[in-house]
Design a protein around this motif. Sequence first.
Motif, PDB file in Angstrom:
ATOM      1  N   ARG A 122      93.529 144.667  80.004  1.00  0.00           N
ATOM      2  CA  ARG A 122      92.127 144.700  80.424  1.00  0.00           C
ATOM      3  C   ARG A 122      91.973 144.039  81.788  1.00  0.00           C
ATOM      4  NH1 ARG A 122      91.101 144.033  74.565  1.00  0.00           N
ATOM      5  NH2 ARG A 122      91.149 141.773  74.769  1.00  0.00           N
ATOM      6  N   THR A 123      90.841 144.302  82.402  1.00  0.00           N
ATOM      7  CA  THR A 123      90.515 143.722  83.705  1.00  0.00           C
ATOM      8  C   THR A 123      89.462 142.642  83.504  1.00  0.00           C
ATOM      9  OG1 THR A 123      90.963 145.816  84.806  1.00  0.00           O
ATOM     10  CG2 THR A 123      89.604 144.238  86.005  1.00  0.00           C
ATOM     11  N   TYR A 124      89.622 141.539  84.224  1.00  0.00           N
ATOM     12  CA  TYR A 124      88.658 140.441  84.146  1.00  0.00           C
ATOM     13  C   TYR A 124      88.182 140.097  85.551  1.00  0.00           C
ATOM     14  CZ  TYR A 124      86.418 136.038  83.121  1.00  0.00           C
ATOM     15  OH  TYR A 124      85.493 135.054  82.990  1.00  0.00           O
ATOM     16  N   VAL A 125      86.867 140.073  85.729  1.00  0.00           N
ATOM     17  CA  VAL A 125      86.263 139.636  86.988  1.00  0.00           C
ATOM     18  C   VAL A 125      85.265 138.542  86.634  1.00  0.00           C
ATOM     19  CG1 VAL A 125      84.833 140.286  88.969  1.00  0.00           C
ATOM     20  CG2 VAL A 125      86.528 141.888  88.068  1.00  0.00           C
ATOM     21  N   THR A 126      85.347 137.443  87.370  1.00  0.00           N
ATOM     22  CA  THR A 126      84.448 136.321  87.116  1.00  0.00           C
ATOM     23  C   THR A 126      83.002 136.812  87.051  1.00  0.00           C
ATOM     24  OG1 THR A 126      84.133 134.013  87.751  1.00  0.00           O
ATOM     25  CG2 THR A 126      84.066 135.607  89.519  1.00  0.00           C
ATOM     26  N   PRO A 127      82.251 136.393  86.041  1.00  0.00           N
ATOM     27  CA  PRO A 127      80.891 136.905  85.843  1.00  0.00           C
ATOM     28  C   PRO A 127      79.965 136.727  87.048  1.00  0.00           C
ATOM     29  CG  PRO A 127      81.611 135.725  83.887  1.00  0.00           C
ATOM     30  CD  PRO A 127      82.667 135.496  84.931  1.00  0.00           C
ATOM     31  N   ALA A 128      80.190 135.712  87.866  1.00  0.00           N
ATOM     32  CA  ALA A 128      79.320 135.444  89.014  1.00  0.00           C
ATOM     33  C   ALA A 128      79.266 136.612  90.003  1.00  0.00           C
ATOM     34  CB  ALA A 128      79.776 134.173  89.733  1.00  0.00           C
ATOM     35  N   ILE A 129      80.319 137.427  90.056  1.00  0.00           N
ATOM     36  CA  ILE A 129      80.340 138.543  91.011  1.00  0.00           C
ATOM     37  C   ILE A 129      80.634 139.885  90.350  1.00  0.00           C
ATOM     38  CG2 ILE A 129      80.949 137.080  92.986  1.00  0.00           C
ATOM     39  CD1 ILE A 129      83.843 138.182  92.680  1.00  0.00           C
ATOM     40  N   ALA A 130      80.754 139.911  89.044  1.00  0.00           N
ATOM     41  CA  ALA A 130      81.174 141.135  88.339  1.00  0.00           C
ATOM     42  C   ALA A 130      80.264 142.330  88.617  1.00  0.00           C
ATOM     43  CB  ALA A 130      81.253 140.869  86.836  1.00  0.00           C
ATOM     44  N   GLU A 131      78.958 142.113  88.622  1.00  0.00           N
ATOM     45  CA  GLU A 131      78.035 143.222  88.845  1.00  0.00           C
ATOM     46  C   GLU A 131      78.195 143.803  90.256  1.00  0.00           C
ATOM     47  OE1 GLU A 131      73.286 143.577  88.948  1.00  0.00           O
ATOM     48  OE2 GLU A 131      74.094 142.686  87.094  1.00  0.00           O
TER      49      GLU A 131
END
Length: 138
Positions: A122-131
């Motif tokens: 899976r891919t994970y992007v820090t929630p602060a910039i995910a959108e």
Amino acid sequence: MSRPRILVADDHRIVAEGLRSLLEPAFELIEIVEDGRQLVDAAKRLAPDVIVADITMPQLNGLDAVEQLRQAGCQAKIVFLTMHKDATYAARALRSGASGFVLKHSASSELVTAIRESLVGRTYVTPAIAEAVERLLA
């Protein structure tokens, strides 16, 4: 069952040593390197399961190092750990084959989560910039 093997690339020794204490309970930290050229050499030599890399490093930045590794056939999962909050960095990282992007100001557990997510595909992007990243990749 063996622990996943991690290669860390960060030019700030205090950060790298902090990562050692964070990661070693769950993972095997096989080497710490301080620049992008060392990262490329160590990844080819050691074949880690996961590479945790900074973007801004001497000799060769982390993004360019990962692109070289992908061109060389390196299959390691890549998780960037960086101070760069700009979503364009994250989008470039993901386009070049990274599976994680975590900001250095995040909670330490977030890095462990990103590594675990990458190991299961899976891919994970820090929630602060995910959108913002999602919009750039769309």
